[in-house]
Scaffold this active site. Structure first.
Site, PDB file in Angstrom:
ATOM      1  N   LYS A 153       0.843  -1.193   0.000  1.00  0.00           N
ATOM      2  CA  LYS A 153       0.000   0.000   0.000  1.00  0.00           C
ATOM      3  C   LYS A 153       0.881   1.246   0.000  1.00  0.00           C
ATOM      4  CE  LYS A 153      -1.808   3.061   2.441  1.00  0.00           C
ATOM      5  NZ  LYS A 153      -1.811   4.083   1.393  1.00  0.00           N
TER       6      LYS A 153
ATOM      7  N   GLU B  19       9.411   2.533  10.629  1.00  0.00           N
ATOM      8  CA  GLU B  19      10.401   3.606  10.469  1.00  0.00           C
ATOM      9  C   GLU B  19       9.620   4.909  10.396  1.00  0.00           C
ATOM     10  OE1 GLU B  19      13.442   3.664  10.914  1.00  0.00           O
ATOM     11  OE2 GLU B  19      13.748   1.497  10.989  1.00  0.00           O
TER      12      GLU B  19
ATOM     13  N   CYS C 236      13.249  11.841   6.137  1.00  0.00           N
ATOM     14  CA  CYS C 236      13.229  11.498   7.565  1.00  0.00           C
ATOM     15  C   CYS C 236      14.602  11.722   8.183  1.00  0.00           C
ATOM     16  CB  CYS C 236      12.799  10.055   7.737  1.00  0.00           C
ATOM     17  SG  CYS C 236      13.781   8.920   6.757  1.00  0.00           S
TER      18      CYS C 236
ATOM     19  N   GLU D 256       8.717  17.417  14.016  1.00  0.00           N
ATOM     20  CA  GLU D 256       9.187  17.275  12.639  1.00  0.00           C
ATOM     21  C   GLU D 256       8.391  18.201  11.716  1.00  0.00           C
ATOM     22  OE1 GLU D 256       8.214  13.652  10.448  1.00  0.00           O
ATOM     23  OE2 GLU D 256      10.336  13.480   9.948  1.00  0.00           O
TER      24      GLU D 256
HETATM   25  P1  NAD Z   1       1.952   9.159   6.785  1.00  0.00           P
HETATM   26  O1  NAD Z   1       2.162   8.601   8.139  1.00  0.00           O
HETATM   27  O2  NAD Z   1       0.913  10.187   6.594  1.00  0.00           O
HETATM   28  O3  NAD Z   1       1.600   7.975   5.752  1.00  0.00           O
HETATM   29  C1  NAD Z   1       2.455   6.864   5.575  1.00  0.00           C
HETATM   30  C2  NAD Z   1       1.651   5.752   4.928  1.00  0.00           C
HETATM   31  O4  NAD Z   1       0.702   5.258   5.877  1.00  0.00           O
HETATM   32  C3  NAD Z   1       0.828   6.181   3.706  1.00  0.00           C
HETATM   33  O5  NAD Z   1       0.858   5.144   2.746  1.00  0.00           O
HETATM   34  C4  NAD Z   1      -0.571   6.326   4.292  1.00  0.00           C
HETATM   35  O6  NAD Z   1      -1.599   6.193   3.337  1.00  0.00           O
HETATM   36  C5  NAD Z   1      -0.573   5.168   5.262  1.00  0.00           C
HETATM   37  N1  NAD Z   1      -1.602   5.191   6.301  1.00  0.00           N
HETATM   38  C6  NAD Z   1      -2.258   6.234   6.836  1.00  0.00           C
HETATM   39  N2  NAD Z   1      -3.131   5.816   7.777  1.00  0.00           N
HETATM   40  C7  NAD Z   1      -3.005   4.472   7.851  1.00  0.00           C
HETATM   41  C8  NAD Z   1      -3.621   3.459   8.635  1.00  0.00           C
HETATM   42  N3  NAD Z   1      -4.547   3.729   9.562  1.00  0.00           N
HETATM   43  N4  NAD Z   1      -3.244   2.161   8.444  1.00  0.00           N
HETATM   44  C9  NAD Z   1      -2.301   1.846   7.526  1.00  0.00           C
HETATM   45  N5  NAD Z   1      -1.685   2.767   6.753  1.00  0.00           N
HETATM   46  C10 NAD Z   1      -2.025   4.063   6.918  1.00  0.00           C
HETATM   47  O7  NAD Z   1       3.386   9.666   6.294  1.00  0.00           O
HETATM   48  P2  NAD Z   1       3.734  10.471   4.958  1.00  0.00           P
HETATM   49  O8  NAD Z   1       3.199  11.864   5.085  1.00  0.00           O
HETATM   50  O9  NAD Z   1       3.392   9.669   3.751  1.00  0.00           O
HETATM   51  O10 NAD Z   1       5.343  10.503   5.029  1.00  0.00           O
HETATM   52  C11 NAD Z   1       6.062  11.415   5.777  1.00  0.00           C
HETATM   53  C12 NAD Z   1       6.529  10.802   7.078  1.00  0.00           C
HETATM   54  O11 NAD Z   1       7.279   9.625   6.809  1.00  0.00           O
HETATM   55  C13 NAD Z   1       7.463  11.698   7.857  1.00  0.00           C
HETATM   56  O12 NAD Z   1       7.106  11.669   9.215  1.00  0.00           O
HETATM   57  C14 NAD Z   1       8.834  11.056   7.667  1.00  0.00           C
HETATM   58  O13 NAD Z   1       9.766  11.312   8.684  1.00  0.00           O
HETATM   59  C15 NAD Z   1       8.462   9.623   7.611  1.00  0.00           C
HETATM   60  N6  NAD Z   1       9.520   8.857   6.954  1.00  0.00           N
HETATM   61  C16 NAD Z   1      10.309   8.058   7.728  1.00  0.00           C
HETATM   62  C17 NAD Z   1      11.349   7.341   7.158  1.00  0.00           C
HETATM   63  C18 NAD Z   1      12.224   6.446   7.982  1.00  0.00           C
HETATM   64  O14 NAD Z   1      12.840   5.566   7.414  1.00  0.00           O
HETATM   65  N7  NAD Z   1      12.307   6.645   9.282  1.00  0.00           N
HETATM   66  C19 NAD Z   1      11.580   7.453   5.787  1.00  0.00           C
HETATM   67  C20 NAD Z   1      10.757   8.281   5.022  1.00  0.00           C
HETATM   68  C21 NAD Z   1       9.716   8.975   5.620  1.00  0.00           C
END
Ligand code: NAD
Length: 480
Positions: free
Chosen positions: A171, A246, A280, A378
């Protein structure tokens, strides 16, 4: 024509359609994609479950060939896939091509892992008994990914999942369906059996819980924000799935008096503003000791003023747009809060460029303190703040003084400080004289505290999450 989801080897129309908008030019629609609903999510999980024994029984050679073929195609098409990625996500074309190349390298690496399955063979403490310790697939893995690395992050989860014999329900973030679709198409054509990899483009709020909460999902590998990660953890562990998360970062880059100024500025610019700061691992806190503070800030501001912000696909562009309006609003909100809490903001202006994209000039927050909101939460944009400290000891304390712990960097010419920082940093990854962002694919990736949960990703360490251990005691005859 609308691009569809892949369920059990069939491309399926969705319950709705999402338009993939180019953040550099909102009049440019990359393509339209089917959005899956909860019923399709259930079908995808069932398809992955049905395909799992067959894929687990596929020979290591078969798994190698699929992953290696996919890696070859990704590397061969790095330029056109990079164009697509830059167009839908907004990082510069050069950054996007580098990301695609990384995805190709990851598939090649894990193709090798498929044929390098190792175990242990030991003598039992009982005479006549031998012990083997082997690795088996976990089962059905749900892969949930964010928008900021639409090729590389799916690659570094899907490749090891498949290499070790798991099947996958993928997903991606709904903001970046094009890269996800292209990746799945490549893997399907590389020879994956039906159901081994299923694609569900859809909103997390609509299909997320159905997938992660399904008792047929044995493991969830998630990358995204800390808030969503914690929800996923609660939902998936209710039925006992293993979970790897992550999440966010608030990564420090420490710049001490003895730092080489040029290295300091380069690490800060690349670490804080590369990929429009939407990483991130971005260095969002620049912790600077008194002796270098004024020189460093002056040199950094000079460099920031010269950064050319523009359309991600223009080769002259050095920083692309923010991913969408919602993220741009969030960046501006945090800058307002920083001002209200007494800091000075340089840059951070909305830019009115052709195409009405989501452009923000690089922002530097001056005179902030470690307790300010800008240094606790963040932002996820082209925004960094300067925290002035008296000496190295204070810098280290401030660096560790956050809930997150993904990466931490220091720029120094002192071996003693570099060594001390490496030992006492509370981050999962430490960088000395290199930017906090930018990692290798063959070594563990992950953080501590609110940044991560569960075993590390990438390299040989990925095996911990994507396999389960079997210990067997074998007596060839009667045991005396
Ligand atoms: P997000 O948390 O909004 O979404 C991440 C994913 O989760 C998306 O595919 C979203 O559709 C899905 N999602 C949302 N609600 C869900 C649920 N209830 N159940 C299952 N899936 C669900 O994050 P984003 O805005 O896409 O990305 C940015 C964030 O990602 C930042 O906080 C960044 O730091 C983090 N990030 C972390 C790393 C790492 O390796 N630590 C790497 C890249 C990004």
């Amino acid at each position: 024509m609308t691009k569809q989801n892949l369920i059990g080897g069939r491309w399926c129309a969705g319950a709705a359609i999402v338009a993939d908008v180019n953040p550099s030019d909102v009049t440019d629609i990359v393509d339209e994609y089917a959005l899956a609903d909860a019923d399709q999510a259930r079908e995808a999980v069932a398809a992955a479950r049905a395909a799992q024994p067959g894929w687990a029984a596929a020979s290591p050679q078969q798994r190698f060939t699929v992953l290696d073929t996919a890696g070859t195609e990704i590397l061969r098409r790095a330029e056109d896939l990079g164009d697509l990625l830059a167009r839908e996500e907004g990082k510069t074309r050069a950054e996007a091509i580098a990301e695609v190349n990384r995805a190709g390298q990851v598939f090649k690496f894990h193709a090798g892992q498929a044929v390098r399955a190792t175990g242990e063979h030991l003598e039992s403490i009982r005479t006549g008994v031998e012990v083997t310790v082997s690795r088996e697939p976990v089962g059905v893995v749900c892969v949930v990914t964010p928008w900021n690395f639409p090729m590389a992050i799916p690659a570094w989860k899907i490749a090891p999942a498949l290499a070790y014999g798991n099947t996958v329900v993928f997903k991606p973030a709904e903001l970046v369906p094009a890269s996800a679709w292209a990746l799945v198409d490549i893997l399907r054509r590389a020879g994956l059996p039906d159901g081994a990899l299923n694609l569900l483009i859809g909103k997390g709020s609509v299909i997320g819980d159905t997938i992660t909460g399904s008792p047929d999902v044995d493991a969830v590998s998630f990358t995204g924000s800390t808030d969503t990660g914690r929800k996923v953890l609660a939902t998936a562990t209710r039925h006992g799935a293993r979970v790897q998360l992550e999440m966010g970062g608030k990564n420090p880059l420490v710049l001490v008096d003895d730092a080489d100024l040029e290295t300091a500025v380069r690490c800060a610019v690349e670490g804080a503003y590369g990929s429009t700061g939407q990483r991130c691992t971005a260095s969002s806190r620049l912790i600077v000791t008194e002796g270098i503070h004024d020189r460093f800030v002056a040199a950094l501001l000079d460099r920031l003023r010269a950064i050319r912000v523009g359309d991600a696909r223009d080769p002259r562009t050095e920083m692309g747009p923010v991913v969408d309006e919602r993220q741009l609003d969030q960046d501006e909100r945090y800058l307002d809060v920083a001002r209200r809490e007494g800091a000075e903001v340089v840059g951070g202006k909305r830019l009115d460029l052709p195409g009405r994209g989501f452009y923000l000039s690089p922002a530097l927050v001056l005179g902030s303190s470690t307790t300010d909101t800008i240094n606790r939460e963040e932002v996820f944009g082209p925004v960094a703040s300067i925290i002035r400290v008296t000496d190295y000891d204070e810098a280290l304390a401030v660096a560790n003084d956050v809930d997150f712990g993904l990466t931490a960097g220091i720029v120094t010419t002192s071996l003693a400080k570099a060594t001390d920082f490496r030992r006492r940093s509370t981050a999962g990854m430490v960088m000395v004289n290199v930017p906090t962002a930018g990692v290798d694919f063959h070594v563990p990736f992950g953080g501590r505290k609110a940044s991560s949960y569960g075993p590390r990703e990438q390299g040989t360490h990925a095996r911990e999450f994507f396999t389960t251990t079997k210990t067997a005691y074998v007596a060839a005859g009667p045991v005396v």
